[in-house]
Design a protein around this motif. Structure first.
Motif, mmCIF file in Angstrom:
data_model
loop_
_atom_site.group_PDB
_atom_site.id
_atom_site.type_symbol
_atom_site.label_atom_id
_atom_site.label_comp_id
_atom_site.label_asym_id
_atom_site.label_seq_id
_atom_site.Cartn_x
_atom_site.Cartn_y
_atom_site.Cartn_z
ATOM 1 N N ALA A 78 0.794 -1.222 -0.117
ATOM 2 C CA ALA A 78 -0.193 -0.131 -0.095
ATOM 3 C C ALA A 78 0.721 1.194 -0.501
ATOM 4 C CB ALA A 78 -0.982 0.464 1.019
ATOM 5 N N ARG A 79 2.297 1.165 0.844
ATOM 6 C CA ARG A 79 2.590 2.270 0.687
ATOM 7 C C ARG A 79 3.716 2.861 -0.670
ATOM 8 N NH1 ARG A 79 6.234 4.025 5.348
ATOM 9 N NH2 ARG A 79 5.598 2.401 6.269
ATOM 10 N N LEU A 80 4.127 1.668 -1.097
ATOM 11 C CA LEU A 80 3.630 2.081 -2.424
ATOM 12 C C LEU A 80 3.475 2.331 -3.064
ATOM 13 C CD1 LEU A 80 6.416 -1.718 -3.168
ATOM 14 C CD2 LEU A 80 7.132 0.875 -2.669
ATOM 15 N N ARG A 81 1.744 1.776 -3.367
ATOM 16 C CA ARG A 81 0.964 2.418 -4.375
ATOM 17 C C ARG A 81 1.021 3.727 -3.618
ATOM 18 N NH1 ARG A 81 -1.489 -2.611 -2.836
ATOM 19 N NH2 ARG A 81 -2.934 -1.710 -1.709
ATOM 20 N N ARG A 82 0.909 4.599 -3.239
ATOM 21 C CA ARG A 82 0.613 5.745 -2.745
ATOM 22 C C ARG A 82 2.157 6.404 -3.151
ATOM 23 N NH1 ARG A 82 1.046 5.166 2.207
ATOM 24 N NH2 ARG A 82 3.266 6.152 3.413
ATOM 25 N N TYR A 83 3.426 5.964 -2.981
ATOM 26 C CA TYR A 83 4.461 6.307 -3.353
ATOM 27 C C TYR A 83 4.145 6.605 -4.850
ATOM 28 C CZ TYR A 83 7.154 5.369 0.268
ATOM 29 O OH TYR A 83 7.482 5.554 1.846
ATOM 30 N N ALA A 84 3.934 5.612 -5.613
ATOM 31 C CA ALA A 84 3.612 5.754 -7.508
ATOM 32 C C ALA A 84 2.501 6.973 -7.608
ATOM 33 C CB ALA A 84 3.147 4.085 -8.060
ATOM 34 N N GLY A 85 1.916 7.077 -6.797
ATOM 35 C CA GLY A 85 0.265 8.064 -7.266
ATOM 36 C C GLY A 85 1.609 9.279 -6.666
ATOM 37 N N GLU A 86 2.024 9.645 -5.879
ATOM 38 C CA GLU A 86 2.330 10.538 -5.726
ATOM 39 C C GLU A 86 3.797 11.828 -6.920
ATOM 40 O OE1 GLU A 86 4.610 10.272 -1.972
ATOM 41 O OE2 GLU A 86 2.913 10.636 -0.983
ATOM 42 N N ILE A 87 4.671 10.128 -7.305
ATOM 43 C CA ILE A 87 5.179 10.016 -8.261
ATOM 44 C C ILE A 87 4.670 11.295 -9.541
ATOM 45 C CG2 ILE A 87 7.518 9.215 -9.486
ATOM 46 C CD1 ILE A 87 7.724 7.125 -7.558
ATOM 47 N N ARG A 88 2.972 9.910 -10.229
ATOM 48 C CA ARG A 88 2.799 10.882 -10.734
ATOM 49 C C ARG A 88 2.370 12.187 -10.971
ATOM 50 N NH1 ARG A 88 0.282 5.387 -10.654
ATOM 51 N NH2 ARG A 88 -0.671 6.003 -9.368
ATOM 52 N N ALA A 89 2.270 12.201 -9.528
ATOM 53 C CA ALA A 89 1.023 13.715 -9.653
ATOM 54 C C ALA A 89 2.816 14.628 -9.573
ATOM 55 C CB ALA A 89 0.110 13.869 -8.248
#
Length: 202
Positions: free
Chosen positions: A62-73
């Motif tokens: 779940a942490r990685l999914r949050r990270y991926a969203g921040e990187i995309r944004a």
């Protein structure tokens, strides 16, 4: 010196003399969880209370999914600090809370495993993230906040060109308590001359 490069599927990497920074991957979970667990007493006085199950694989995913969203944004760039000599995971550092528009501002936060502390690894990592923030992302200003009693973190920031700006009262809930923090900031060196000229007009 540092260099920007790419390592497989890990995304952007900054390489320094003794460490390099890369984005976390699911394969890192076991090493990350072990380092966090063995460093718990060392880290917890300076961090928010860890959620129940924080070190489990589902929580890491779940942490990685949050990270991926921040990187995309474009609002955050999380990195693991990895030793060049043996690929050992040493800790983590994040360039986050990025604001564009008139601010062009970001914040850094970091942690290191107890057995790797005090050996210059995190100081090099902070220097790399500063270069990334200014040279790669074009940010104007970086901020970092630490508890006033965290003398090691204060020395690390000052060594990397951050200057104290003031105290943020009851700023973050750390280890179950709202704690004051000292605010440090560093301006993009390429913008400093213009900032000095602007101040002469006041």
């Amino acid at each position: 010196m540092f260099a920007f490069s790419s390592r497989g599927t890990s995304g952007a990497v900054m390489e320094g003399r003794t460490v390099h920074l890369r984005h976390p991957e699911l394969a890192d979970h076991e090493q990350w969880a072990a380092l966090r667990a063995e460093s718990a007493q060392f880290l917890q006085p300076w961090e928010p209370v860890w959620p129940r199950g924080d070190l489990t694989r589902p929580a890491f995913r779940a942490r990685l999914r949050r990270y991926a969203g921040e990187i995309r944004a474009g609002t955050g760039f999380p990195f693991f600090v990895v030793r060049n000599s043996d690929e050992a995971l040493l800790g983590g550092i994040t360039l986050g809370n990025i604001r564009r528009g008139v601010a062009q501002n970001g914040q850094i936060g970091y942690w290191i495993g107890e057995k790797f502390a005090g050996r210059g690894f995190m100081s090099e990592a902070v220097a790399l993230v500063c270069e990334y923030a200014f040279a790669r992302t074009g940010l104007h200003r970086l901020e970092a906040a630490c508890i006033p009693g965290n003398s090691k973190s204060i020395r690390l920031l000052e060594k990397n060109g951050f200057q104290r700006e003031g105290v943020l009262r009851a700023y973050l809930k750390i280890n179950g308590r709202w704690r004051d923090h000292v605010l440090y900031a560093r301006i993009n060196p390429m913008h400093l001359d213009a900032a000095r000229l602007d101040r002469t007009d006041i």
